[in-house]
Design a protein around this motif. Structure first.
Motif, PDB file in Angstrom:
ATOM      1  N   ALA A   1       0.843  -1.190   0.000  1.00 46.11           N
ATOM      2  CA  ALA A   1       0.000   0.000   0.000  1.00 46.11           C
ATOM      3  C   ALA A   1       0.876   1.237   0.000  1.00 46.11           C
ATOM      4  CB  ALA A   1      -0.933   0.015   1.208  1.00 46.11           C
ATOM      5  N   ALA A   2       0.622   2.132  -0.941  1.00 40.79           N
ATOM      6  CA  ALA A   2       1.322   3.416  -0.959  1.00 40.79           C
ATOM      7  C   ALA A   2       0.873   4.238   0.250  1.00 40.79           C
ATOM      8  CB  ALA A   2       1.007   4.161  -2.252  1.00 40.79           C
ATOM      9  N   ARG A   3       1.768   5.055   0.778  1.00 45.64           N
ATOM     10  CA  ARG A   3       1.429   5.825   1.975  1.00 45.64           C
ATOM     11  C   ARG A   3       0.941   7.223   1.603  1.00 45.64           C
ATOM     12  NH1 ARG A   3       7.701   6.455   4.036  1.00 45.64           N
ATOM     13  NH2 ARG A   3       8.300   8.222   2.704  1.00 45.64           N
ATOM     14  N   PRO A   4       0.133   7.842   2.478  1.00 46.70           N
ATOM     15  CA  PRO A   4      -0.235   9.243   2.269  1.00 46.70           C
ATOM     16  C   PRO A   4       1.011  10.125   2.298  1.00 46.70           C
ATOM     17  CG  PRO A   4      -1.648   8.230   3.913  1.00 46.70           C
ATOM     18  CD  PRO A   4      -0.531   7.267   3.646  1.00 46.70           C
ATOM     19  N   ARG A   5       0.978  11.195   1.554  1.00 44.96           N
ATOM     20  CA  ARG A   5       2.140  12.088   1.471  1.00 44.96           C
ATOM     21  C   ARG A   5       2.439  12.710   2.839  1.00 44.96           C
ATOM     22  NH1 ARG A   5       4.251  16.007  -2.788  1.00 44.96           N
ATOM     23  NH2 ARG A   5       5.147  17.748  -1.626  1.00 44.96           N
ATOM     24  N   PRO A   6       3.656  12.573   3.334  1.00 41.32           N
ATOM     25  CA  PRO A   6       4.025  13.219   4.593  1.00 41.32           C
ATOM     26  C   PRO A   6       4.330  14.697   4.383  1.00 41.32           C
ATOM     27  CG  PRO A   6       5.896  12.011   3.736  1.00 41.32           C
ATOM     28  CD  PRO A   6       4.737  11.739   2.800  1.00 41.32           C
TER      29      PRO A   6
ATOM     30  N   PRO B   1       8.029  14.978   1.862  1.00 40.97           N
ATOM     31  CA  PRO B   1       8.047  13.704   1.141  1.00 40.97           C
ATOM     32  C   PRO B   1       9.453  13.288   0.724  1.00 40.97           C
ATOM     33  CG  PRO B   1       7.319  15.469  -0.300  1.00 40.97           C
ATOM     34  CD  PRO B   1       7.427  16.065   1.073  1.00 40.97           C
TER      35      PRO B   1
ATOM     36  N   GLY C   1       5.321   2.178  -0.001  1.00 42.25           N
ATOM     37  CA  GLY C   1       5.332   3.165   1.065  1.00 42.25           C
ATOM     38  C   GLY C   1       6.720   3.518   1.553  1.00 42.25           C
ATOM     39  N   GLU C   2       7.740   3.264   0.728  1.00 43.50           N
ATOM     40  CA  GLU C   2       9.123   3.557   1.104  1.00 43.50           C
ATOM     41  C   GLU C   2       9.622   4.864   0.495  1.00 43.50           C
ATOM     42  OE1 GLU C   2      11.644   0.135   0.441  1.00 43.50           O
ATOM     43  OE2 GLU C   2       9.972  -1.216   0.886  1.00 43.50           O
TER      44      GLU C   2
ATOM     45  N   ASP D   1       7.761   8.664  -1.783  1.00 42.02           N
ATOM     46  CA  ASP D   1       6.497   9.362  -2.010  1.00 42.02           C
ATOM     47  C   ASP D   1       6.284   9.885  -3.415  1.00 42.02           C
ATOM     48  OD1 ASP D   1       5.561   9.333   0.856  1.00 42.02           O
ATOM     49  OD2 ASP D   1       7.497  10.327   1.069  1.00 42.02           O
TER      50      ASP D   1
ATOM     51  N   GLY E   1       2.532   8.653  -4.384  1.00 39.04           N
ATOM     52  CA  GLY E   1       1.873   7.722  -3.487  1.00 39.04           C
ATOM     53  C   GLY E   1       0.414   8.078  -3.290  1.00 39.04           C
ATOM     54  N   ALA E   2      -0.155   7.599  -2.200  1.00 41.76           N
ATOM     55  CA  ALA E   2      -1.594   7.794  -1.959  1.00 41.76           C
ATOM     56  C   ALA E   2      -1.927   9.253  -1.642  1.00 41.76           C
ATOM     57  CB  ALA E   2      -2.021   6.907  -0.799  1.00 41.76           C
TER      58      ALA E   2
END
Length: 266
Positions: free
Chosen positions: A163-168, A171, A211-212, A214, A265-266
């Motif tokens: 699963a892609a992660r939400p943008r921090p 990024p 998810g590693e 962005d 990513g997400a």
């Protein structure tokens, strides 16, 4: 055990048979390639001055033979056949293949080269598998049943969900090694980050899918076989790949060439 293939790409995509088969095939081609890695292999030059090796050619022949056996009516566009001047056809369903993405790094003994196999539905990726032979890991889309997802496995291991992660807030950006310092700084400012690293091949899409990382902005041209399988994996993991108009990156363009795009990513 995966269901048997039927020769119908739509039915085999729905059953999960197609994605299981192309993931296994990518890994088999990767095993063939790995036998040439760090052996002092010498690259020839294609008409566009990009490198090619016996590993590229043998892996592509293996992939095309297997796909033609299982899905004989589905045309294929593959990098080395294209370089050799083969007639290239697309269709409602068609294959887009890079048997060894990152040949320069492969010849130099680096480990971030991949095998890319994508099933296209008209102008967009419908399924994809990527394997990193030297990394011992694979990534694939997973459309079994009515769901949509992506998965990864280590060599000899079981599949695990991706699963892609939400943008921090800050990024992590991935870039091609072809990007110079000035362009990297400009991309960093444009995308709101101070962190980036350079990675070869379609591995960049897979790292975002896992998810590693962005985002991966690309300003220079790439071939469609460089991106299709990675796009399929990333989209299945909840990410996106868009062109300069912020539309989903489309395929079957003139010369099978991409313009600028951004993978997120997400």
């Amino acid at each position: 055990m995966s269901p048997a293939t039927t020769g119908d790409p739509a039915a085999d995509l729905a059953s999960g048979a197609l994605e299981a088969e192309i993931a296994d095939l990518a890994e088999a081609a990767g095993a063939l390639i790995l036998a040439y890695w760090r052996t002092g292999i010498v690259a020839g030059r294609k008409a566009d001055d990009s490198p090619v090796t016996e590993a590229d050619e043998r892996a592509e022949a293996m992939i095309l033979t297997r796909l033609a056996t299982l899905w004989p009516t589905v045309p294929a566009v593959a990098e080395e056949a294209a370089a050799a001047g083969a007639e290239l056809r697309t269709g409602a369903w068609w294959w887009l293949i890079d048997p060894l993405d990152g040949t320069r790094g492969f010849v130099a003994g680096k480990d971030a080269f991949t095998v890319n196999i994508a099933l296209m539905h008209e102008d967009y990726p419908a399924a994809g598998a990527v394997t990193g032979p030297a990394l011992g890991r694979s990534w694939a889309s997973d459309h079994r049943g009515t769901g949509r997802g992506a998965r990864t496995r280590a060599r000899g291991g079981t599949w695990l969900p991706l699963a892609a992660r939400p943008r921090p807030a800050v990024p992590d950006m991935l870039l091609s090694h072809a990007v110079g310092p000035a362009e990297a700084e400009a991309l960093s400012a444009a995308h709101g980050t101070a962190r980036w690293r350079c990675v070869d091949s379609s591995l960049k899409f897979c790292l975002i899918a896992a998810g590693e990382a962005d985002l991966y902005p690309r300003t220079g041209p790439t071939s469609e076989w460089d991106t299709a399988a990675g796009q399929a994996v990333l989209e299945a993991a909840g990410g996106a790949v868009t062109d300069h108009e912020i539309a989903r990156l489309r395929y079957g363009k003139p010369g099978f060439l991409n313009g600028a795009f951004v993978a997120r990513g997400a």
